[in-house]
Motif scaffolding. Structure first.
Motif, PDB file in Angstrom:
ATOM      1  N   ARG A  30      -1.806   0.432   5.688  1.00  0.00           N
ATOM      2  CA  ARG A  30      -2.167   0.877   4.454  1.00  0.00           C
ATOM      3  C   ARG A  30      -4.428   0.488   4.234  1.00  0.00           C
TER       4      ARG A  30
ATOM      5  N   THR B  98       1.055  -4.941   6.145  1.00  0.00           N
ATOM      6  CA  THR B  98       0.114  -3.663   5.404  1.00  0.00           C
ATOM      7  C   THR B  98      -0.943  -3.176   6.179  1.00  0.00           C
TER       8      THR B  98
ATOM      9  N   GLU C 162      -5.315   3.151  -2.132  1.00  0.00           N
ATOM     10  CA  GLU C 162      -4.038   3.155  -1.770  1.00  0.00           C
ATOM     11  C   GLU C 162      -2.932   2.319  -1.495  1.00  0.00           C
TER      12      GLU C 162
END
Length: 158
Positions: free
Chosen positions: A139, A136, A93
């Protein structure tokens, strides 16, 4: 004070002040640099490791409490040849931006998946409370779901 514990599958004995944070023992005495110092107040989670399978903040965990415990750091989670499902998902990812906080997130996620193999968004929100300055989170959530899937498939296929 002599303190013995198992870290990443190896028995270690350290002779140090029992009140020293486990983080400093891991980084400075055992020379395992994957566990990071962030805030020093157990707020950010960069120092997250596992003690007997539970995610803990090593910056505020005195080494004396590690006596006889099983400790896992990011170095013991998996390796390049045999990555843990969380590590595999993080790579797939493309989660890290700067990457500094990521070992703590991965250790917290691995602990969550042991207790909750198919976490809901609420489970993730309630358990993965580390801080990422790069933001992040989207993600990471995708990687947590993917890690659960990888882990589930490896159990089914074994």
């Amino acid at each position: 004070m002599k303190i013995s514990f198992n870290i990443n599958g190896n028995t270690q004995t350290v002779d140090t002040d029992g009140d020293m944070p486990l983080l400093w023992v891991i980084r400075d005495i055992l020379d395992l640099k994957g566990t990071k110092f962030g805030c020093g107040k157990a707020a950010c989670g960069a120092c997250t490791i596992q003690v007997d399978g539970d995610a803990i903040r090593s910056c505020s965990y005195a080494v004396k409490y590690a006596e006889g415990k099983n400790i896992t750091t990011i170095e013991g989670l998996g390796n390049k040849e045999n990555p843990h499902p969380v590590q595999q998902a993080w790579i797939e990812e493309i989660v890290p931006q700067c990457g500094y906080c990521q070992p703590g997130f991965m250790m917290a996620t691995a602990a969550l998946l042991e207790k909750t193999p198919n976490p809901s968004d609420k489970d993730i929100d309630d358990n993965i409370i580390n801080i990422c300055r790069c933001g992040t989170y989207y993600r990471m959530r995708k990687a947590i779901k993917k890690a659960a899937e990888i882990k589930s498939n490896s159990i089914i296929n074994s």
